[in-house]
Write an enzyme that holds these catalytic residues in place. Sequence first.
Site, PDB file in Angstrom:
ATOM      1  N   ALA A   1      25.005 -10.629 -43.642  1.00 45.51           N
ATOM      2  CA  ALA A   1      24.977 -12.047 -43.245  1.00 45.51           C
ATOM      3  C   ALA A   1      23.560 -12.607 -43.299  1.00 45.51           C
ATOM      4  O   ALA A   1      23.359 -13.765 -43.694  1.00 45.51           O
ATOM      5  CB  ALA A   1      25.547 -12.210 -41.841  1.00 45.51           C
TER       6      ALA A   1
ATOM      7  N   ASP B   1      28.140 -12.723 -37.169  1.00 44.61           N
ATOM      8  CA  ASP B   1      26.953 -12.361 -37.949  1.00 44.61           C
ATOM      9  C   ASP B   1      26.289 -13.574 -38.612  1.00 44.61           C
ATOM     10  O   ASP B   1      25.081 -13.759 -38.456  1.00 44.61           O
ATOM     11  CB  ASP B   1      27.305 -11.287 -38.992  1.00 44.61           C
TER      12      ASP B   1
ATOM     13  N   LEU C   1      24.025  -4.099 -38.244  1.00 45.86           N
ATOM     14  CA  LEU C   1      22.944  -4.974 -37.773  1.00 45.86           C
ATOM     15  C   LEU C   1      22.963  -6.335 -38.473  1.00 45.86           C
ATOM     16  O   LEU C   1      22.011  -7.101 -38.376  1.00 45.86           O
ATOM     17  CB  LEU C   1      21.586  -4.284 -37.957  1.00 45.86           C
TER      18      LEU C   1
HETATM   19  O1  PMV Z   1      30.428  -4.619 -38.169  1.00 44.75           O
HETATM   20  P1  PMV Z   1      29.732  -4.516 -36.851  1.00 44.75           P
HETATM   21  O2  PMV Z   1      29.164  -3.153 -36.606  1.00 44.75           O
HETATM   22  O3  PMV Z   1      28.761  -5.610 -36.580  1.00 44.75           O
HETATM   23  O4  PMV Z   1      30.854  -4.623 -35.707  1.00 44.75           O
HETATM   24  C1  PMV Z   1      31.713  -5.698 -35.628  1.00 44.75           C
HETATM   25  C2  PMV Z   1      32.076  -5.994 -34.219  1.00 44.75           C
HETATM   26  C3  PMV Z   1      33.530  -5.742 -33.867  1.00 44.75           C
HETATM   27  O5  PMV Z   1      33.719  -6.298 -32.578  1.00 44.75           O
HETATM   28  C4  PMV Z   1      33.812  -4.266 -33.818  1.00 44.75           C
HETATM   29  C5  PMV Z   1      34.498  -6.405 -34.852  1.00 44.75           C
HETATM   30  C6  PMV Z   1      34.488  -7.935 -34.851  1.00 44.75           C
HETATM   31  O6  PMV Z   1      35.015  -8.522 -35.832  1.00 44.75           O
HETATM   32  O7  PMV Z   1      34.031  -8.569 -33.895  1.00 44.75           O
END
Ligand code: PMV
Length: 325
Positions: free
Chosen positions: A116, A158, A112
Amino acid sequence: MGVVASAPAKIILFGEHFVVYGEPAIVVAINRRARATAERRQDNRLRFHSANLSTACYFENGVFKVEQGDVKEARLKFEPVKLAVEKVLLRYGKNVGLDVEINSTIPVGAGLGSSAAVVTSVAAAVGALLELKLSKEDIFRIAYDAEKAVHGNPSGVDPAIATFGGTLLFQIDTGFKPVEVNSDIPLVVGDTGVARSTRVQVEKVREIMDSYPQIAGSLRKAAREIVLRAVTALKENDLETLGTLMNINHALLYGVGVSDESLEWLTSAARKAGALGAKLTGAGGGGCMIALAKAEKLDNVSEAIMRAGGSPFVAKKTDEGVKIE
Ligand code: PMV
């Protein structure tokens, strides 16, 4: 007196994993926030404390010391925060000591964007305390660079959503674009409580994509079409279509191997309880799922997620990115 800044958590509404292969993804800021309070100290120590993360540590003259909590955990959590603060201090041109208190209502390690949101809020709080007048663009850069130094090569989704808030369309080639949203996007987030590693999940997908290139091409195309269709549905407040697209997107993610039993339990429970659609969000293999439901069904869906073993909360999208409180 301390300065308080906050930044939101995020969910990936559509397009995770396929985004790694150049396809678009839609990310939404939600109303769970990390809050940072920054205060000057008399000495040169950078001290970080978080009651809800049960950690306290400090950095001083190259020394890292943990006062509370696990040493490895504390380093993992606070290294990017320290780097961000150092980047802000570099702009200030002077080394000063700081006390930074972090309070967050964002589940940790669940995809979530907790890390970040913490880094972004700390950079903003310290910047404001030192009267640096950092722009959102500055804060994003600082948070993104700090994350990159610690986590290798993240996409930057993020820190971008934590900084700018709202709903963003992201693609590696073209970067971020705001999406026009005329819907509340009523969501329930369900945390499976199952720990997962984004890196491991990304590798799993890589194996499938490399082994079946023809199929991979079709899956990518389908993922792209889902996102493009979703952009229209968000503009038109078409919740039914969004729900269906979420179900299809989840099926694709299942196909590339990133769902697991806990996510299947929660998504199917949510659908049975009247959700318009449900999918895993983020890396998968545990972590969180999201369910879209009409306002009158949110309680039913939450309850079903809880009965299926998850921890649910109702999430609202927020346009508020990082801000001084
Ligand atoms: O770490 P999360 O759960 O927010 O997932 C990252 C999203 C992915 O597409 C799986 C990896 C990326 O770097 O975009």
